[in-house]
Structures are given as C-alpha cells and as structure tokens.
Design a protein around this motif. Structure first.
Motif, PDB file in Angstrom:
ATOM      1  N   ASN A 120       0.822  -1.213   0.000  1.00 59.64           N
ATOM      2  CA  ASN A 120       0.000   0.000   0.000  1.00 59.64           C
ATOM      3  C   ASN A 120       0.858   1.266   0.000  1.00 59.64           C
ATOM      4  O   ASN A 120       0.497   2.270  -0.626  1.00 59.64           O
ATOM      5  CB  ASN A 120      -0.941  -0.004   1.206  1.00 59.64           C
ATOM      6  CG  ASN A 120      -2.200  -0.814   0.948  1.00 59.64           C
ATOM      7  OD1 ASN A 120      -2.832  -0.679  -0.098  1.00 59.64           O
ATOM      8  ND2 ASN A 120      -2.570  -1.658   1.897  1.00 59.64           N
ATOM      9  N   LYS A 121       1.986   1.215   0.675  1.00 61.08           N
ATOM     10  CA  LYS A 121       2.895   2.363   0.682  1.00 61.08           C
ATOM     11  C   LYS A 121       3.341   2.710  -0.734  1.00 61.08           C
ATOM     12  O   LYS A 121       3.304   3.884  -1.149  1.00 61.08           O
ATOM     13  CB  LYS A 121       4.113   2.048   1.554  1.00 61.08           C
ATOM     14  CG  LYS A 121       5.223   3.089   1.466  1.00 61.08           C
ATOM     15  CD  LYS A 121       6.463   2.641   2.237  1.00 61.08           C
ATOM     16  CE  LYS A 121       7.630   3.605   2.030  1.00 61.08           C
ATOM     17  NZ  LYS A 121       8.854   3.149   2.760  1.00 61.08           N
ATOM     18  N   TYR A 122       3.725   1.695  -1.496  1.00 61.50           N
ATOM     19  CA  TYR A 122       4.254   1.959  -2.835  1.00 61.50           C
ATOM     20  C   TYR A 122       3.149   2.187  -3.865  1.00 61.50           C
ATOM     21  O   TYR A 122       3.385   2.828  -4.892  1.00 61.50           O
ATOM     22  CB  TYR A 122       5.207   0.835  -3.254  1.00 61.50           C
ATOM     23  CG  TYR A 122       6.564   0.985  -2.603  1.00 61.50           C
ATOM     24  CD1 TYR A 122       7.584   1.695  -3.227  1.00 61.50           C
ATOM     25  CD2 TYR A 122       6.804   0.473  -1.331  1.00 61.50           C
ATOM     26  CE1 TYR A 122       8.816   1.873  -2.613  1.00 61.50           C
ATOM     27  CE2 TYR A 122       8.032   0.642  -0.704  1.00 61.50           C
ATOM     28  CZ  TYR A 122       9.040   1.347  -1.351  1.00 61.50           C
ATOM     29  OH  TYR A 122      10.254   1.535  -0.736  1.00 61.50           O
ATOM     30  N   ILE A 123       1.954   1.677  -3.601  1.00 58.87           N
ATOM     31  CA  ILE A 123       0.823   2.035  -4.468  1.00 58.87           C
ATOM     32  C   ILE A 123       0.538   3.528  -4.329  1.00 58.87           C
ATOM     33  O   ILE A 123       0.296   4.229  -5.318  1.00 58.87           O
ATOM     34  CB  ILE A 123      -0.427   1.209  -4.107  1.00 58.87           C
ATOM     35  CG1 ILE A 123      -0.231  -0.256  -4.503  1.00 58.87           C
ATOM     36  CG2 ILE A 123      -1.662   1.772  -4.820  1.00 58.87           C
ATOM     37  CD1 ILE A 123      -1.364  -1.167  -4.064  1.00 58.87           C
ATOM     38  N   LYS A 124       0.578   4.029  -3.109  1.00 56.01           N
ATOM     39  CA  LYS A 124       0.334   5.456  -2.879  1.00 56.01           C
ATOM     40  C   LYS A 124       1.415   6.316  -3.526  1.00 56.01           C
ATOM     41  O   LYS A 124       1.136   7.412  -4.012  1.00 56.01           O
ATOM     42  CB  LYS A 124       0.268   5.738  -1.380  1.00 56.01           C
ATOM     43  CG  LYS A 124      -0.964   5.170  -0.692  1.00 56.01           C
ATOM     44  CD  LYS A 124      -0.916   5.435   0.806  1.00 56.01           C
ATOM     45  CE  LYS A 124      -2.116   4.845   1.519  1.00 56.01           C
ATOM     46  NZ  LYS A 124      -2.046   5.048   2.991  1.00 56.01           N
ATOM     47  N   LEU A 125       2.650   5.820  -3.541  1.00 50.68           N
ATOM     48  CA  LEU A 125       3.724   6.575  -4.196  1.00 50.68           C
ATOM     49  C   LEU A 125       3.501   6.654  -5.705  1.00 50.68           C
ATOM     50  O   LEU A 125       3.890   7.634  -6.349  1.00 50.68           O
ATOM     51  CB  LEU A 125       5.079   5.924  -3.904  1.00 50.68           C
ATOM     52  CG  LEU A 125       5.579   6.025  -2.457  1.00 50.68           C
ATOM     53  CD1 LEU A 125       6.881   5.245  -2.287  1.00 50.68           C
ATOM     54  CD2 LEU A 125       5.784   7.484  -2.058  1.00 50.68           C
ATOM     55  N   ALA A 126       2.893   5.619  -6.266  1.00 56.38           N
ATOM     56  CA  ALA A 126       2.485   5.605  -7.682  1.00 56.38           C
ATOM     57  C   ALA A 126       3.631   5.937  -8.630  1.00 56.38           C
ATOM     58  O   ALA A 126       3.449   6.672  -9.607  1.00 56.38           O
ATOM     59  CB  ALA A 126       1.310   6.559  -7.908  1.00 56.38           C
ATOM     60  N   ASN A 127       4.805   5.395  -8.347  1.00 53.02           N
ATOM     61  CA  ASN A 127       5.930   5.609  -9.252  1.00 53.02           C
ATOM     62  C   ASN A 127       5.688   4.805 -10.532  1.00 53.02           C
ATOM     63  O   ASN A 127       5.574   3.581 -10.486  1.00 53.02           O
ATOM     64  CB  ASN A 127       7.231   5.153  -8.588  1.00 53.02           C
ATOM     65  CG  ASN A 127       8.458   5.550  -9.385  1.00 53.02           C
ATOM     66  OD1 ASN A 127       8.507   5.365 -10.596  1.00 53.02           O
ATOM     67  ND2 ASN A 127       9.454   6.096  -8.709  1.00 53.02           N
TER      68      ASN A 127
END
Length: 338
Positions: A120-127
């Motif tokens: 979820n952390k990296y989904i929010k970052l959406a890189n």
C-alpha cells in the motif's frame, strides 16, 4: 544503472539511467538492434489508447496466478523473482528492501500485515517505473492468501481508486486489471458483503467521472454482481443507494448492462432471469419505479450499441410482458434493435 527490457516491436532497447540527473526516470535510450524496414507504431491519442484497453480478465486464458502453485513456494515469491529480473529501477529495489524475507506460505501468513503495508505504501507513491510489478504482486498476494486477504480489500480498493485520477492509459489499465483480478479471486467473500463492496465502488460510477472510468468499473464489478443469488435484493440495494447518491444513476445503468452483457453481441445467461425481473419490478409499488426507470434507460442506451438485433428477442419478450406505462417509452429507445 541499466534497466533490461523485453523486446518491443522486435526492437531491442537498453535503458541507461542518467546518473547526472537525480530525477529518477530520466533515461538515455540506446537502440541496439532494429529490424530492417520495420515501421514504427504511430502515436495514438489518449482517447484511442483508452478505447484499446481491455480489462475483461474473466474471458482471458488463465492468469499465471490462477494455476495451482507447485511445492511450497508462493505466487508472491515467484512474482517477486520474475519482476526482480525485469525491473531494475531504484524504486522497485527500494520496495524489495522494505519487504520482509519470505518464501513459503506459512512465512507469508505470519508476515502478511507487513507485506500489505509495504504494498500500500508503494501504491500510494504511484511511481510509474515500478507500479506495474507492484500491482501484479497485489494480485499474487490475493491468490496466495484467499480469505485471509479479504480484510485488506477495502484499503487496496481505496488506494487503487486513487490511481485513476490520471490521463495515463497504462496506469489506468494496470489499476483496473488489478481490481478485476481481485474481484475474480475474492468473489466468494465479496458477495457476502455485496452492499459494502458496492458502496465502496460507487464513486467510480459517479457522473463526475469520465465515461471510461464508469465503464471499466462496471465491467470489472459485473462479474461479482452476477454471482449474487438474490438478484431482486441486489437491485433494491442499488435503488436505495441511488436515493442518497443520484449522481450514480448513469453508472449503475452501465453496471446493469455489463451484468447482462454476454459475448459476441449476445446476452449473458443471467439475463434470462434478470431482464424479466427488472421490468416486473417496474410494476411493484414498493419500488421507486421512476428511479428504476431512469437506471434502466441508461442500461438500454448502452445495450442498443452492443447487443445484436437478432439476439435481442429476450429483451422484447421481457419488456412486452410488463404492464408498466414506462415500458413503451423504453421500447422507443430500442427501435434500432428490432
């Protein structure tokens, strides 16, 4: 840093990270080999790229995570290994470092909270350089955990919804494909709480969203809606929700169309019971008939563009068996199917 890519249009490319520019994503593209006389694909505007997106995962040949896993290795671990070879970006490397060490299902079950938090952390970052593999790993995790994944479903859907406020066709496709596979793998648990699930999806059916968002959301959720046994209760749920949120009327009309839509311009088998039921409900005084009629108007408007005239017999038999005054008005929308 070098980033390997697969062969694209028979042109092998090597992406070299520009270390002089500290902004990730600045690459020098070196063409290593190009097939002679190969015509490059012309630029496509956003509308055409959106039109070419296919989020119908329900009629595809099985996803790699749908086959039974051999041995004790999880789908998540296999997927992580695959993407570790294909994606050498700093963003994905950081993602892997944040993950706990795990390989077997017992390890994954024990550390599922940590894994979910990192995803979820990296989904929010959406890189954009690492988003596709991360969403693919969400699918893998859902396949591994099954019912154990369900408590995390609402947060994932909320974060996936946050990825849709872009005009990036690839990001839209990755996000909706992920959502569709979650519906496919979790439908047995979702139908038990279909009211909560539907309410969570309603923002994507809102009139304020672009048509393609409405359509992708409806197409994805239709698979779950077909699995609901009590179709009348589901329709009443939709109408009760729309009383409070009338901005979702058009999107819900599209949803009902996707539920009854089959392949090759035909109706789905569930339409045999659902279509007559919808028109019968127009005569039910306990139902907000005007609201239902408005929803069905949107459903029929979508239907006439897809269902082949020679395959529309079920619609006509359903509508003319009804006794409600709006039936004739609906039939006027369908004159092109006769």
């Amino acid at each position: 840093m070098l980033v390997k890519t697969e062969e694209v249009h028979r042109t092998t490319v090597l992406l070299e990270y520009n270390m002089e520019n500290q902004v990730e994503g600045c690459f020098v593209v070196k063409i290593l080999r190009m097939e002679p006389n190969k015509v490059l694909k012309p630029f496509q505007p956003f509308s055409e790229r959106i039109a070419n997106i296919d989020v119908d995962v329900f009629h595809r040949v099985g996803h790699k995570f749908e086959t039974e896993s051999e041995g004790t290795e999880t789908y998540f671990h296999k997927g992580l290994g695959k993407w570790s070879d294909l994606n050498l970006t700093q963003s994905f490397s950081d993602f892997k470092k944040d993950l706990p060490a795990l390989q077997t299902l017992p390890q994954l079950l024990q550390q599922k909270d940590e894994v979910v938090a990192v995803l979820n952390k990296y989904i929010k970052l959406a890189n954009p350089l690492s988003l596709q593999p991360i969403l693919d790993l969400v699918i893998a995790l859902a396949r591994d955990l099954g019912q154990e994944f369900y408590p995390y479903y609402p947060e994932f859907v909320q974060n996936l919804t946050g990825l849709l406020n872009v005009k990036d066709s690839e990001q839209l496709e990755w996000s909706f494909t992920c959502l569709a596979y979650l519906f496919k793998f979790l439908w047995r648990y979702l139908v038990k709480d279909v009211g909560i699930v539907f309410t969570g999806l309603l923002p994507l059916l809102d009139d304020s969203k672009p048509d393609y968002i409405n359509n992708f959301a409806a197409e994805s959720f239709a698979f779950v809606a077909r699995k609901v046994k009590d179709k009348k209760a589901f329709l009443i749920l939709i109408l009760k929700t729309l009383k409070k949120h009338p901005e979702g009327i058009g999107g819900c009309g599209r949803l009902l169309f996707e539920v009854i839509r089959g392949v090759s311009g035909q109706f789905h088998s569930c339409a045999d019971t659902l279509l007559p039921l919808m028109f019968e409900m127009l005569t039910d005084n306990a139902v907000p008939c005007d609201l239902l009629f408005e929803v069905l108007t949107h459903m029929v408007a979508a239907m006439v563009t897809v269902i082949h005239p020679k395959k529309s017999t079920l619609f006509w038999s359903s509508i003319f068996n009804g006794r409600y005054e709006h039936d004739l008005e609906l039939s006027h929308l369908c004159h092109g199917t006769s």
